[in-house]
Design an enzyme around this catalytic site. Structure first.
Site, PDB file in Angstrom:
ATOM      1  N   ASP A 223       0.815  -1.210   0.000  1.00 53.36           N
ATOM      2  CA  ASP A 223       0.000   0.000   0.000  1.00 53.36           C
ATOM      3  C   ASP A 223       0.853   1.266   0.000  1.00 53.36           C
ATOM      4  O   ASP A 223       2.029   1.249   0.386  1.00 53.36           O
ATOM      5  CB  ASP A 223      -0.905   0.020   1.236  1.00 53.36           C
ATOM      6  CG  ASP A 223      -2.045  -0.981   1.149  1.00 53.36           C
ATOM      7  OD1 ASP A 223      -2.042  -1.809   0.227  1.00 53.36           O
ATOM      8  OD2 ASP A 223      -2.930  -0.933   2.033  1.00 53.36           O
ATOM      9  N   HIS A 274      -6.221   2.886  -4.291  1.00 48.45           N
ATOM     10  CA  HIS A 274      -6.108   3.156  -2.856  1.00 48.45           C
ATOM     11  C   HIS A 274      -6.555   4.584  -2.543  1.00 48.45           C
ATOM     12  O   HIS A 274      -6.019   5.203  -1.623  1.00 48.45           O
ATOM     13  CB  HIS A 274      -4.670   2.925  -2.397  1.00 48.45           C
ATOM     14  CG  HIS A 274      -4.527   2.686  -0.922  1.00 48.45           C
ATOM     15  ND1 HIS A 274      -5.397   1.911  -0.187  1.00 48.45           N
ATOM     16  CD2 HIS A 274      -3.594   3.132  -0.026  1.00 48.45           C
ATOM     17  CE1 HIS A 274      -5.012   1.886   1.080  1.00 48.45           C
ATOM     18  NE2 HIS A 274      -3.924   2.631   1.206  1.00 48.45           N
ATOM     19  N   HIS A 278      -5.806   9.501  -0.198  1.00 48.41           N
ATOM     20  CA  HIS A 278      -5.575   8.707   1.016  1.00 48.41           C
ATOM     21  C   HIS A 278      -6.034   9.452   2.272  1.00 48.41           C
ATOM     22  O   HIS A 278      -5.254   9.677   3.215  1.00 48.41           O
ATOM     23  CB  HIS A 278      -4.090   8.344   1.133  1.00 48.41           C
ATOM     24  CG  HIS A 278      -3.846   7.190   2.065  1.00 48.41           C
ATOM     25  ND1 HIS A 278      -3.422   7.357   3.364  1.00 48.41           N
ATOM     26  CD2 HIS A 278      -3.960   5.846   1.877  1.00 48.41           C
ATOM     27  CE1 HIS A 278      -3.269   6.168   3.939  1.00 48.41           C
ATOM     28  NE2 HIS A 278      -3.591   5.245   3.064  1.00 48.41           N
ATOM     29  N   HIS A 370       3.605  -2.111   3.428  1.00 45.34           N
ATOM     30  CA  HIS A 370       3.542  -0.720   2.989  1.00 45.34           C
ATOM     31  C   HIS A 370       4.892  -0.291   2.424  1.00 45.34           C
ATOM     32  O   HIS A 370       5.938  -0.824   2.804  1.00 45.34           O
ATOM     33  CB  HIS A 370       3.180   0.203   4.158  1.00 45.34           C
ATOM     34  CG  HIS A 370       1.772   0.057   4.640  1.00 45.34           C
ATOM     35  ND1 HIS A 370       1.384  -0.945   5.513  1.00 45.34           N
ATOM     36  CD2 HIS A 370       0.645   0.775   4.372  1.00 45.34           C
ATOM     37  CE1 HIS A 370       0.085  -0.836   5.766  1.00 45.34           C
ATOM     38  NE2 HIS A 370      -0.387   0.200   5.089  1.00 45.34           N
TER      39      HIS A 370
END
Length: 409
Positions: A223, A274, A278, A370
């Site tokens: 991510d 995503h 964010h 991540h």
């Protein structure tokens, strides 16, 4: 391929909700089990409860007709005859029909026994079946809710506003008319459901979410990219170990680094949505317009930069909101969760993060990592080495098939 929910062959609402996942079968086993035979645990439970309650009903009837001797002496042969009559004469051709007939008979007897019959020694059996009815009634409501969450006609922003009103307006009316004490009876339940659907990353309260993949390997998901420092390094590590991954990237970063998004695709990896900015602190509470802008904006950024469309979406921190699934349905995206994470965005102990990610990992698990962190490269290196070495911490039933690790259409 993302693992889909499949029916578990249960005929009772309770086991349809809580009976566990459908088990993979092949060949004749599939043909023999599709539409024939109960869910295994359900079969075991009903094979005890139905004869127990039916036997109590027969015993009570015989006692009322002829007393103790007839009841004790005739319960087994009459019960045996009753089972044959229900199964053959008035029974259905499949487990669902059989369940419906037994449920109707035993429910009628339990209600009569509990409210209309004279005191007897078998009301405990009626209580058991009334409990079964109550559990199945609650489970039927859950099935109805699940239907509303996935059906195209009701998985829309407008429909969800109506559902929201249908739940909350009566509660506020009751609170207004009868005081806050009355509201407290219902509001905590509604709030608990809402919180679970929003903040539990793999919750299916608001709609479906993929938590595993099919195949004999794990799926790595990364991510918060693309990142000019981490992305090239992570791609090199993945190439060295012959693995592919899904990069859930942020639209704003794609605008700044379109070449990195293209490089991810060029090296054979998948891009996932995503959100555009964010908004991890507020996404869970966004309305339908802002939710759609966040998802659609990222989708456009990915397509403009790479010429490909993302197929998968992951919410920031896994916190969806009430309007996420309608937006995903309109844009043709699937929501993806995970099976294991180690909070690598707030931890600095690389060895501990790797250990938490790979300990007890199973085939089909989705791992969450991540980039753009101080530990991302070390964590990726450690996870890849652990998966490749096949240490006792990693459960593998076969040699990994790296081509099967990436979800297919």
């Amino acid at each position: 391929m993302l693992e889909k929910d499949r029916p578990n062959r249960a005929v009772t609402p309770f086991f349809q909700i809580f009976g566990g996942r459908w088990q993979r079968l092949s060949g004749d086993a599939i043909h023999m089990t599709e539409g024939a035979g109960h869910h295994r645990l359900e079969w075991r439970v009903l094979s005890v409860l139905v004869p127990l309650v039916a036997g109590a009903a027969v015993f009570d009837a015989l006692w009322r007709i002829g007393g103790a001797w007839l009841a004790w002496g005739g319960v087994l042969p009459v019960l045996f005859l009753l089972f044959h009559i229900v199964a053959i004469v008035i029974g259905g051709k499949n487990p669902l029909a059989q369940w419906q007939r037994w449920n109707l008979l035993l429910a009628a007897w339990s209600v009569w026994q509990g409210w209309f019959a004279n005191e007897s020694g078998v009301r405990w059996a009626a209580g058991i079946w009334l409990g079964v009815l109550a559990l199945n009634a609650v489970s039927a409501l859950c099935l109805g809710w699940r239907f509303l969450m996935v059906h195209p006609a009701t998985c829309t922003a407008v429909a969800r506003w109506f559902i929201f009103a249908a739940i909350h307006v009566p509660v506020f009316v009751v609170t207004w008319l009868y005081g806050w004490h009355a509201g407290l009876v219902v509001l905590p339940v509604a709030a608990a459901v809402w919180l679970c659907g929003t903040f539990l990353p793999n919750s299916r309260v608001f709609g479906p979410i993929a938590r595993r993949v099919e195949g004999k390997d794990v799926l790595l998901t990364i991510d918060d990219g693309p990142d000019p420092v981490d992305t090239p390094a992570l791609l090199d590590l993945l190439d060295q170990h012959g693995r592919r991954a899904v990069f859930f990237i942020i639209g704003e970063k794609v605008r700044r680094h379109p070449e990195l998004a293209r490089e991810i695709v060029r090296r054979g990896h998948e891009l996932g949505n995503h959100t555009m900015t964010h908004p991890v602190g507020v996404f869970w509470g966004l309305g339908p317009a802002r939710t759609r802008r966040e998802i659609e904006g990222c989708q456009q950024a990915i397509e403009e930069a790479t010429g490909t469309k993302a197929r998968f979406f992951r919410a920031p921190a896994g916190h969806r909101n009430w309007f996420t699934h309608p937006a995903l349905q309109d844009l043709g995206l699937e929501l993806v969760g995970w099976r294991k994470r180690a909070y690598d965005t707030i931890r600095s102990d690389v060895d501990g993060i790797v250990r938490d990610l790979v300990t007890g990992v199973k085939d089909g698990d989705i791992l969450l990592l991540h980039e753009a962190t101080m530990t991302s490269q070390g964590v990726m290196k450690g996870v890849l080495e652990a998966l490749e070495s096949g240490t006792p911490r990693v459960k593998k039933t076969e040699a990994p098939d790296h081509h099967a690790a990436l979800p297919d259409s």
